[in-house]
Design an enzyme around this catalytic site. Structure first.
Site, short mmCIF file in Angstrom:
data_model
loop_
_atom_site.label_atom_id
_atom_site.label_comp_id
_atom_site.label_asym_id
_atom_site.label_seq_id
_atom_site.Cartn_x
_atom_site.Cartn_y
_atom_site.Cartn_z
N CYS A 61 0.81 -1.23 0.00
CA CYS A 61 0.00 0.00 0.00
C CYS A 61 0.83 1.27 0.00
O CYS A 61 0.47 2.25 -0.66
CB CYS A 61 -0.99 0.00 1.16
SG CYS A 61 -0.22 -0.24 2.78
N HIS B 225 2.03 13.51 13.47
CA HIS B 225 2.33 14.03 12.14
C HIS B 225 3.82 13.89 11.87
O HIS B 225 4.66 14.23 12.70
CB HIS B 225 1.91 15.50 12.02
CG HIS B 225 0.43 15.70 12.13
ND1 HIS B 225 -0.41 15.60 11.04
CD2 HIS B 225 -0.36 15.97 13.20
CE1 HIS B 225 -1.66 15.82 11.43
NE2 HIS B 225 -1.66 16.04 12.74
#
Length: 248
Positions: free
Chosen positions: A66, A220
């Site tokens: 992926c 993040h």
């Protein structure tokens, strides 16, 4: 040159495959959908944060490939409206064969995949809406060939920069790691693979991770650190999907 801080270098992604995030049968890359259509199982605060920053999402098949598929499709999609940038990236891909040769790969082992990759880029040059790109990425031979080439390029870049990357690989040797974990299809990527491929292609990536953080907020990560990302990915249970910020 590498300028990654230690917390980025040592950030390691969970390698368990996520079977809960799946595309429709026969799809490798889904259509772009409103993000509210997905992620119902994500903790409420993190879900609100995702929705506040991103409007759309595109799901990638959870088959162990992926990350490579998401990076390739997402970056090419971002170049469709920029002919000059697409040309530059096509030249980068063409030149990337030298990286493989320098690592000892025989040209016959990657030439067909590289030619197919360049052929997809050339088809994208005349495709402003992304329809051709989505069609090509859902053709298994084409889609998997591009993924396999990116795996070989990642392996080559790791080996050509072994003085740096060997410190972050848990394997008898970097060569063994590359053969078993990077070049083999369906093997989940690790942080060193992401760093290597980002550097090899000159692609900056922002990863919004449901894992980690303070329990109520996303974690993040921008690679390379401090760059302006051209691609946004959602990481959840060892799986990557493509995110689209509200401004897009």
């Amino acid at each position: 040159m590498f300028y990654y801080c230690h917390y980025t270098i040592y950030f390691r992604f969970n390698l368990a495959n996520d079977c809960s995030s799946q595309t429709e049968p026969g799809q490798f890359v889904s259509s772009r959908e409103e993000i509210s259509t997905y992620l119902l199982e994500v903790e409420a605060a993190k879900y609100r944060e995702i929705c506040s920053q991103y409007k759309y999402m595109r799901k990638i098949r959870g088959d162990g490939n992926c990350f490579y598929r998401a990076l390739c499709f997402g970056h090419l999609e971002s170049l469709l409206q920029n002919d000059r940038a697409l040309q530059r990236f096509k030249e980068t891909v063409k030149q990337s064969g030298k990286e493989l040769l320098a690592a000892g790969f025989d040209e016959s082992s990657f030439k067909d995949m590289l030619d197919m990759f360049v052929g997809v880029l050339e088809q994208c040059e005349a495709d402003e809406q992304g329809d051709t790109l989505l069609q090509l990425f859902n053709e298994q031979t084409t889609s998997d060939s591009m993924v396999q080439y990116l795996r070989l390029l990642t392996s080559a870049y790791l080996q050509n920069h072994a003085d740096f990357f060997s410190h972050f690989v848990e394997a008898p040797s970097l060569k063994v790691y590359c053969t078993r974990e990077v070049e083999t299809m369906a093997m989940e990527c690790d942080h060193v693979d992401i760093l290597a491929l980002s550097e090899a292609l000159g692609v900056s990536i922002h990863i919004a991770s449901v894992e980690g953080g303070d329990g109520h907020r996303l974690a993040h990560h921008t690679i390379p650190e401090g760059a302006e990302p051209c691609l946004h990915l959602l990481y959840k249970t060892a799986h990557y999907d493509i995110l689209y910020p509200h401004c897009h």
